[in-house]
Design a protein around this motif. Structure first.
Motif, PDB file in Angstrom:
ATOM      1  N   LEU A 119       9.155  13.698 -60.586  1.00 49.03           N
ATOM      2  CA  LEU A 119       9.939  12.719 -59.953  1.00 49.03           C
ATOM      3  C   LEU A 119      10.735  12.819 -58.543  1.00 49.03           C
ATOM      4  N   ASP A 120      11.538  13.953 -58.861  1.00 44.80           N
ATOM      5  CA  ASP A 120      12.322  14.235 -57.819  1.00 44.80           C
ATOM      6  C   ASP A 120      11.705  14.720 -56.649  1.00 44.80           C
ATOM      7  N   THR A 121      10.673  15.442 -56.688  1.00 45.62           N
ATOM      8  CA  THR A 121       9.632  15.842 -55.644  1.00 45.62           C
ATOM      9  C   THR A 121       9.118  14.570 -55.028  1.00 45.62           C
ATOM     10  N   LEU A 122       8.542  13.493 -55.748  1.00 44.06           N
ATOM     11  CA  LEU A 122       7.884  12.304 -55.279  1.00 44.06           C
ATOM     12  C   LEU A 122       9.023  11.669 -54.527  1.00 44.06           C
ATOM     13  N   LEU A 123      10.155  11.574 -55.072  1.00 43.63           N
ATOM     14  CA  LEU A 123      11.154  10.503 -54.205  1.00 43.63           C
ATOM     15  C   LEU A 123      11.637  11.461 -52.794  1.00 43.63           C
ATOM     16  N   ASP A 124      11.771  12.681 -52.553  1.00 42.93           N
ATOM     17  CA  ASP A 124      11.973  13.332 -51.605  1.00 42.93           C
ATOM     18  C   ASP A 124      10.734  13.135 -50.557  1.00 42.93           C
ATOM     19  N   LEU A 125       9.358  13.134 -51.144  1.00 40.19           N
ATOM     20  CA  LEU A 125       8.217  13.056 -50.274  1.00 40.19           C
ATOM     21  C   LEU A 125       8.314  11.636 -49.870  1.00 40.19           C
ATOM     22  N   THR A 126       8.876  10.795 -50.468  1.00 42.28           N
ATOM     23  CA  THR A 126       8.661   9.182 -50.113  1.00 42.28           C
ATOM     24  C   THR A 126       9.678   8.703 -49.106  1.00 42.28           C
ATOM     25  N   GLY A 139      16.063   3.952 -58.331  1.00 42.75           N
ATOM     26  CA  GLY A 139      16.498   3.466 -59.476  1.00 42.75           C
ATOM     27  C   GLY A 139      15.456   3.399 -60.541  1.00 42.75           C
ATOM     28  N   ILE A 140      13.931   3.248 -59.815  1.00 39.95           N
ATOM     29  CA  ILE A 140      12.869   3.067 -60.682  1.00 39.95           C
ATOM     30  C   ILE A 140      12.632   4.551 -61.128  1.00 39.95           C
ATOM     31  N   PHE A 141      12.751   5.510 -60.584  1.00 43.96           N
ATOM     32  CA  PHE A 141      12.362   6.931 -60.965  1.00 43.96           C
ATOM     33  C   PHE A 141      13.729   7.279 -62.222  1.00 43.96           C
ATOM     34  N   GLN A 142      14.645   6.929 -61.866  1.00 50.93           N
ATOM     35  CA  GLN A 142      15.970   6.980 -62.982  1.00 50.93           C
ATOM     36  C   GLN A 142      15.641   6.460 -64.285  1.00 50.93           C
ATOM     37  N   SER A 143      15.042   5.245 -64.121  1.00 50.55           N
ATOM     38  CA  SER A 143      14.599   4.241 -65.342  1.00 50.55           C
ATOM     39  C   SER A 143      13.480   5.125 -66.137  1.00 50.55           C
ATOM     40  N   LEU A 144      12.617   5.745 -65.309  1.00 52.49           N
ATOM     41  CA  LEU A 144      11.538   6.648 -65.869  1.00 52.49           C
ATOM     42  C   LEU A 144      12.000   7.687 -66.613  1.00 52.49           C
ATOM     43  N   LYS A 145      12.892   8.383 -66.067  1.00 51.00           N
ATOM     44  CA  LYS A 145      13.606   9.602 -66.678  1.00 51.00           C
ATOM     45  C   LYS A 145      14.416   9.001 -67.887  1.00 51.00           C
ATOM     46  N   THR A 225      22.055   2.527 -61.788  1.00 47.59           N
ATOM     47  CA  THR A 225      23.506   1.605 -62.087  1.00 47.59           C
ATOM     48  C   THR A 225      24.293   1.446 -60.737  1.00 47.59           C
ATOM     49  N   THR A 226      23.948   2.051 -59.806  1.00 46.78           N
ATOM     50  CA  THR A 226      24.978   2.006 -58.798  1.00 46.78           C
ATOM     51  C   THR A 226      24.391   1.789 -57.397  1.00 46.78           C
ATOM     52  N   VAL A 227      25.068   1.016 -56.367  1.00 45.72           N
ATOM     53  CA  VAL A 227      24.623   1.027 -54.978  1.00 45.72           C
ATOM     54  C   VAL A 227      25.581   1.865 -54.176  1.00 45.72           C
ATOM     55  N   LYS A 228      25.521   2.941 -53.326  1.00 48.44           N
ATOM     56  CA  LYS A 228      26.111   3.682 -52.834  1.00 48.44           C
ATOM     57  C   LYS A 228      26.281   3.092 -51.233  1.00 48.44           C
ATOM     58  N   VAL A 229      27.360   2.849 -50.716  1.00 50.02           N
ATOM     59  CA  VAL A 229      27.753   2.269 -49.431  1.00 50.02           C
ATOM     60  C   VAL A 229      28.711   3.219 -48.807  1.00 50.02           C
ATOM     61  N   ARG A 230      28.177   3.642 -47.404  1.00 50.22           N
ATOM     62  CA  ARG A 230      28.907   4.648 -46.895  1.00 50.22           C
ATOM     63  C   ARG A 230      29.648   3.537 -45.757  1.00 50.22           C
TER      64      ARG A 230
END
Length: 416
Positions: A119-126, A139-145, A225-230
């Motif tokens: 899942l981490d690999t797919l997230l980086d590739l996308t 968030g979707i991948f964290q839910s799957l985890k 669970t969170t949205v990060k804003v810079r």
């Protein structure tokens, strides 16, 4: 396997016992596991990592970064140990059962970790794809985890206690209220992430402003669970994902996509400086290239109107006349229309707001042709620099609350 070991030991005059057989079988399993480990990790995977580090292909670099193949290799080693334990050890023995259980738990654990790495690999590739901006993939991948971890946890517990996983799952129904409380934030975050994605409310890179949480900056991560804003001062604000659905926030994406950013600022006019224009002011302002067409047209319009009244025009109460404020407003409109960095296809006006104790607000409402913050502020500042500089040409004054220096000047005048 035991018969083979017995014949081999008897050739060397070694007495065959159950303990001897068990030690030799376990030793053989361990030696096989070590050999396979060295072949996979020291030979095959080490070469693959070196190739990935020096490769220009993104997918090869990403795959080697998250230890996907290492964890798959550990899973394969567990499968091999489990097969050896089933084939070579007596079924039903304590040692055999213990080794089989350990091997199966090893397989489940590293299968879960391999799934996490995938899942981490797919997230980086996308990340470089447009789908990453449209969907809250993190968030979707964290839910799957989370779901996968719960399933593997149930399977491991059922393996240790020797009960069916269905028995544990049926028992979880009675704990539903407790689970809802424990996993409240992940559940709310998952639902909120789906809503944000389905309604196209938020995506990575959007400029988000949420005063309740002190957030005003760019969205850099949308998690379970969170949205990060810079923020623009480079601080980080963490906002609960579900708060973006339950509370209101400002997303400036539409402004950025439109290509124009709004100027909406006013200056306060001292109402005592508003008057009808004199002939001298009229002649002086006619020298302005921007105002000349307006003054000509307005003068003709007023002359035609007044000629039809047949009234005594010596009184300011009769007829129409041009005011310095109206002419100034017309000048600002002409100035903005001629400005090269103001959008002409968007709303453009100069309007009066309700008078207050601070004077008469005259508001400029227009859109710049850029949304870049620094350029926008520069354009806005240039417009108001010019406005403040030329307002005296129309006989107008900007209202300003008296300062301490003004009070001292008044007192000095009275003393003299």
């Amino acid at each position: 396997m035991h018969n083979t070991l017995r014949r081999w030991l008897e050739q060397y005059g070694i007495e065959f016992t159950h303990v001897t057989s068990l030690i030799l079988v376990i030793g053989l399993i361990m030696v096989t596991a070590v050999i396979i480990h060295l072949l996979l990790h020291r030979v095959l995977l080490s070469r693959l990592e070196k190739r990935g580090q020096h490769s220009k292909m993104l997918w090869l670099k990403v795959i080697t970064q998250h230890k996907l193949f290492h964890r798959v290799a550990f899973t394969l080693q567990g499968v091999i140990v489990n097969i050896q334990a089933v084939l070579w050890l007596h079924p039903g023995t304590d040692a055999g059962d213990a080794l089989i259980i350990c091997a199966q738990m090893w397989v489940m654990l590293y299968a879960l970790l391999s799934f996490f790495s995938l899942l981490d690999t797919l997230l980086d590739l996308t990340r470089s794809m447009s789908i990453a901006e449209q969907l809250p993939l993190r968030g979707i991948f964290q839910s799957l985890k989370l779901v996968a971890a719960i399933i593997i946890g149930i399977l491991m517990i059922s393996l240790l206690i020797g009960q069916s996983p269905l028995l544990l799952i049926s028992g979880l129904g009675a704990m539903a209220a407790v689970l809802m409380l424990v996993f409240k934030d992940p559940i709310l975050g998952l639902v909120a992430g789906i809503q944000l994605s389905a309604n196209n409310m938020l995506k990575l890179g959007d400029w988000l402003e949420m005063a309740k949480y002190g957030a005003n900056g760019t969205v850099v991560d949308v998690g379970l669970t969170t949205v990060k804003v810079r923020n623009f001062d480079n601080t980080i604000t963490m906002i609960p994902t579900y708060a973006l659905v339950s509370d209101s926030f400002i997303n400036w994406r539409a402004m950025s996509e439109s290509g124009g950013r709004r100027i909406k600022r006013s200056l306060n006019i001292d109402t005592t400086s508003v008057h009808f224009m004199s002939d001298e002011e009229h002649q002086r302002l006619m020298k302005s290239a921007l105002l000349a067409p307006y003054i000509d047209a307005k003068t003709q319009e007023i002359k035609t109107y007044n000629n039809g009244l047949h009234a005594d025009l010596s009184s300011p109460l009769n007829g129409r006349r041009m005011t310095n404020l109206g002419t100034f407003r017309a000048y600002l409109i002409a100035y903005l229309n001629a400005h090269p960095q103001i959008r002409k296809d968007m709303t453009l006006m100069v309007r009066q707001l309700a008078p207050t104790s601070d004077g008469l607000p005259l508001e400029i409402y227009a859109f710049t042709n850029t949304t870049v913050w620094a350029q926008y502020e520069s354009i806005q500042a240039d417009i108001f620099d010019h406005t403040f500089a030329i307002i005296s040409e129309f006989g107008l004054r900007v209202h300003q609350t008296p300062t301490g220096n003004d009070m001292r000047a008044i007192g000095h005048t009275q003393l003299n």
